[in-house]
Design an enzyme around this catalytic site. Structure first.
Site, PDB file in Angstrom:
ATOM      1  N   CYS A  81       0.835  -1.204   0.000  1.00 41.11           N
ATOM      2  CA  CYS A  81       0.000   0.000   0.000  1.00 41.11           C
ATOM      3  C   CYS A  81       0.873   1.259   0.000  1.00 41.11           C
ATOM      4  CB  CYS A  81      -0.922  -0.028   1.223  1.00 41.11           C
ATOM      5  SG  CYS A  81      -1.976   1.417   1.368  1.00 41.11           S
ATOM      6  N   CYS A 138      -0.409   4.127   2.115  1.00 36.49           N
ATOM      7  CA  CYS A 138      -0.178   3.950   3.551  1.00 36.49           C
ATOM      8  C   CYS A 138       1.292   4.186   3.916  1.00 36.49           C
ATOM      9  CB  CYS A 138      -0.544   2.524   3.980  1.00 36.49           C
ATOM     10  SG  CYS A 138      -2.093   1.920   3.325  1.00 36.49           S
ATOM     11  N   ASP A 139       2.209   3.675   3.099  1.00 35.98           N
ATOM     12  CA  ASP A 139       3.604   3.599   3.517  1.00 35.98           C
ATOM     13  C   ASP A 139       4.568   4.458   2.700  1.00 35.98           C
ATOM     14  OD1 ASP A 139       2.815   1.780   5.450  1.00 35.98           O
ATOM     15  OD2 ASP A 139       3.064   0.073   4.105  1.00 35.98           O
TER      16      ASP A 139
HETATM   17  P1  FAD Z   1     -10.534  -5.694   6.544  1.00 37.19           P
HETATM   18  O1  FAD Z   1      -9.636  -4.877   7.362  1.00 37.19           O
HETATM   19  O2  FAD Z   1      -9.987  -6.460   5.392  1.00 37.19           O
HETATM   20  O3  FAD Z   1     -11.287  -6.693   7.535  1.00 37.19           O
HETATM   21  C1  FAD Z   1     -12.061  -7.740   7.053  1.00 37.19           C
HETATM   22  C2  FAD Z   1     -12.566  -8.544   8.219  1.00 37.19           C
HETATM   23  O4  FAD Z   1     -13.518  -9.502   7.736  1.00 37.19           O
HETATM   24  C3  FAD Z   1     -11.491  -9.346   8.963  1.00 37.19           C
HETATM   25  O5  FAD Z   1     -11.683  -9.173  10.331  1.00 37.19           O
HETATM   26  C4  FAD Z   1     -11.780 -10.802   8.590  1.00 37.19           C
HETATM   27  O6  FAD Z   1     -11.450 -11.710   9.629  1.00 37.19           O
HETATM   28  C5  FAD Z   1     -13.293 -10.736   8.398  1.00 37.19           C
HETATM   29  N1  FAD Z   1     -13.842 -11.785   7.552  1.00 37.19           N
HETATM   30  C6  FAD Z   1     -13.508 -12.136   6.281  1.00 37.19           C
HETATM   31  N2  FAD Z   1     -14.256 -13.189   5.873  1.00 37.19           N
HETATM   32  C7  FAD Z   1     -15.082 -13.486   6.919  1.00 37.19           C
HETATM   33  C8  FAD Z   1     -16.081 -14.484   7.120  1.00 37.19           C
HETATM   34  N3  FAD Z   1     -16.383 -15.393   6.169  1.00 37.19           N
HETATM   35  N4  FAD Z   1     -16.734 -14.528   8.319  1.00 37.19           N
HETATM   36  C9  FAD Z   1     -16.430 -13.603   9.287  1.00 37.19           C
HETATM   37  N5  FAD Z   1     -15.503 -12.647   9.135  1.00 37.19           N
HETATM   38  C10 FAD Z   1     -14.838 -12.605   7.984  1.00 37.19           C
HETATM   39  N6  FAD Z   1      -5.113   1.906   5.490  1.00 37.19           N
HETATM   40  C11 FAD Z   1      -4.913   3.109   6.033  1.00 37.19           C
HETATM   41  O7  FAD Z   1      -5.847   3.928   6.058  1.00 37.19           O
HETATM   42  N7  FAD Z   1      -3.713   3.463   6.580  1.00 37.19           N
HETATM   43  C12 FAD Z   1      -2.659   2.609   6.623  1.00 37.19           C
HETATM   44  O8  FAD Z   1      -1.576   2.947   7.103  1.00 37.19           O
HETATM   45  C13 FAD Z   1      -2.840   1.310   6.073  1.00 37.19           C
HETATM   46  N8  FAD Z   1      -1.838   0.415   6.097  1.00 37.19           N
HETATM   47  C14 FAD Z   1      -2.037  -0.823   5.573  1.00 37.19           C
HETATM   48  C15 FAD Z   1      -0.990  -1.752   5.648  1.00 37.19           C
HETATM   49  C16 FAD Z   1      -1.169  -3.022   5.163  1.00 37.19           C
HETATM   50  C17 FAD Z   1      -0.030  -3.989   5.254  1.00 37.19           C
HETATM   51  C18 FAD Z   1      -2.409  -3.384   4.548  1.00 37.19           C
HETATM   52  C19 FAD Z   1      -2.613  -4.783   4.012  1.00 37.19           C
HETATM   53  C20 FAD Z   1      -3.449  -2.472   4.466  1.00 37.19           C
HETATM   54  C21 FAD Z   1      -3.270  -1.189   4.970  1.00 37.19           C
HETATM   55  N9  FAD Z   1      -4.286  -0.225   4.913  1.00 37.19           N
HETATM   56  C22 FAD Z   1      -4.108   0.987   5.493  1.00 37.19           C
HETATM   57  C23 FAD Z   1      -5.582  -0.521   4.284  1.00 37.19           C
HETATM   58  C24 FAD Z   1      -6.611  -0.882   5.364  1.00 37.19           C
HETATM   59  O9  FAD Z   1      -6.059  -1.877   6.197  1.00 37.19           O
HETATM   60  C25 FAD Z   1      -7.908  -1.381   4.740  1.00 37.19           C
HETATM   61  O10 FAD Z   1      -8.406  -0.408   3.851  1.00 37.19           O
HETATM   62  C26 FAD Z   1      -8.948  -1.633   5.815  1.00 37.19           C
HETATM   63  O11 FAD Z   1      -8.462  -2.560   6.772  1.00 37.19           O
HETATM   64  C27 FAD Z   1     -10.240  -2.186   5.231  1.00 37.19           C
HETATM   65  O12 FAD Z   1     -11.109  -2.415   6.285  1.00 37.19           O
HETATM   66  P2  FAD Z   1     -12.337  -3.409   6.176  1.00 37.19           P
HETATM   67  O13 FAD Z   1     -13.006  -3.370   7.503  1.00 37.19           O
HETATM   68  O14 FAD Z   1     -13.135  -3.112   4.980  1.00 37.19           O
HETATM   69  O15 FAD Z   1     -11.734  -4.870   5.912  1.00 37.19           O
END
Ligand code: FAD
Ligand code: NAP
Length: 311
Positions: free
Chosen positions: A136, A139-140
């Site tokens: 990302c 992010c970084d």
């Molecule tokens: P996610 O964070 O992907 O969470 C999905 C959730 O769904 C998880 O808890 C998973 O366990 C659950 N899940 C999936 N399938 C199922 C199922 N079948 N049953 C029950 N639960 C399930 N964004 C920033 O703003 N700043 C940053 O510095 C940043 N750094 C990042 C660094 C890394 C290495 C990565 C990979 C991403 C980064 N991001 C950052 C992006 C950010 O993490 C994502 O945009 C954000 O986490 C998305 O949130 P979300 O809740 O949509 O999904």
């Protein structure tokens, strides 16, 4: 086998899921949240989050997500550590079954299952995640001011990341495995016109090279597939941009998905193709993959679900 009943079932414990939980619980809707196997979602992979508002000195992704979990629990979100494996949206209440063979009945559902970045699967990749290897640039990228970085991939994401990184990095090398990019022509033009970016075609990454204690990336070993020659390219940071995969396997043929598998939501809304089912965060938003945006759409989903329940 246990049975759970709720007005709102939230699937996922990333920023979208926890924020939906906080909003739904504060509205008295007593939500249940099923966390999935990655508690806290993608952000727990990040050593340092500096762009989430409210934390002037930044914090680790784990700490941020732990704060969100505690805030959700404080307002009465019922957290269940389990994974949904089957959904039935054909009758009401909706029915979801879990890996632990429990059944969740709910009047409305908020899907916040996120998306997963694809990795290359090379040895050492995991070791240097967060220590020079990132998926990302938004992010970084900030951490690579004046440094030399490599972007891997040839699609729109890779080209956008390479362009974005020129704001900070001294040099950006885009490495692609074929002899032409997949990215749109207008992005390619911007790339080729940027003197800070060098493009290397027909190259595959063979190995990540770095040091230990503390771990830090130092470069990559790559092979030119045309000449069969292997070389080492020094780099301070590696950005892998070879695509993302939405976590929507269980929703196939249950909800409308786009051609990449993301859940389709109505413009300006978290409503899906099924009334009473809402989707928030990365699972419905391939464009802006950021925690604050996921959290915002989680809040929207809880508000829309609340309105739908009291219709
Ligand atoms: P996610 O964070 O992907 O969470 C999905 C959730 O769904 C998880 O808890 C998973 O366990 C659950 N899940 C999936 N399938 C199922 C199922 N079948 N049953 C029950 N639960 C399930 N964004 C920033 O703003 N700043 C940053 O510095 C940043 N750094 C990042 C660094 C890394 C290495 C990565 C990979 C991403 C980064 N991001 C950052 C992006 C950010 O993490 C994502 O945009 C954000 O986490 C998305 O949130 P979300 O809740 O949509 O999904
Ligand atoms: P993508 O289009 O699937 O491109 C992935 C790139 O990574 C391809 O060039 C692919 O190579 C390469 N790749 C895949 N696996 C690899 C591996 N194991 N090793 C080395 N290279 C590998 O993914 P994306 O760029 O993330 O885009 C996803 C979707 O979002 C696309 O529809 C895209 O148009 C869209 N998007 C649009 C914009 C925009 O319009 N501004 C911005 C970002 C994303 P090959 O080319 O050889 O297959």
């Amino acid at each position: 086998m246990a049975e759970f009943k709720s007005k709102i079932l939230i699937i996922g414990s990333g920023p979208a899921g926890y924020t939906a939980g906080i909003y739904a619980a504060r509205s008295g809707l007593e939500p249940i949240l099923v966390s999935g196997t990655e508690q806290g979602g993608q952000l727990v992979l990040s050593e340092s989050v500096e762009n989430f508002p409210g934390f002037p000195h930044g914090l680790s992704g784990t700490e941020l997500m732990e704060n969100m979990r505690r805030q959700a629990e404080t307002f009465g979100v019922r957290l269940v550590n389990d994974k949904i494996v089957e959904v039935d949206f054909n009758h009401r209440p909706f029915e979801c079954s879990s890996e632990n063979h429990d059944v969740f009945y709910a009047d409305s559902i908020i899907i916040a299952t996120g998306a997963s970045a694809k990795w290359l699967g090379l040895a050492n990749e995991e070791k240097y995640r967060g220590f020079g290897i990132s998926v990302c640039a938004t992010c970084d990228g900030f951490f690579y001011r004046g440094k030399n970085v490599v972007v891997i991939g040839g699609g729109n994401s890779a080209v956008e990341e390479a362009l974005y990184l020129t704001t900070f990095a001294r040099s950006v090398t885009l490495i692609h495995r074929r002899d032409s990019l997949r990215a749109d022509r207008h992005l390619q033009n911007k790339l080729f016109n940027n003197p800070q970016i060098r493009v290397m075609y027909d190259c595959t990454v063979e190995e990540f090279i770095g040091r230990d204690n503390p771990p830090a990336i130092e470069g990559i070993k790559f092979k030119n597939v045309k000449s069969d020659k292997t070389e080492i390219l020094p780099a301070d940071g590696i950005f892998i941009a070879v695509g993302h995969k939405p976590n929507t396997e269980i929703f196939q043929n249950r909800l409308e998905l786009d051609r990449h598998g993301y859940i389709k939501t109505m413009p300006g809304s978290t409503k899906t193709s099924i009334e009473g089912v809402f989707a928030a965060g990365d699972v419905q938003n391939p464009e802006f993959r950021q925690a604050v945006i996921a959290a915002g759409s989680g809040a929207m989903a809880a508000i829309e679900a609340g309105r739908w329940l009291s219709r």
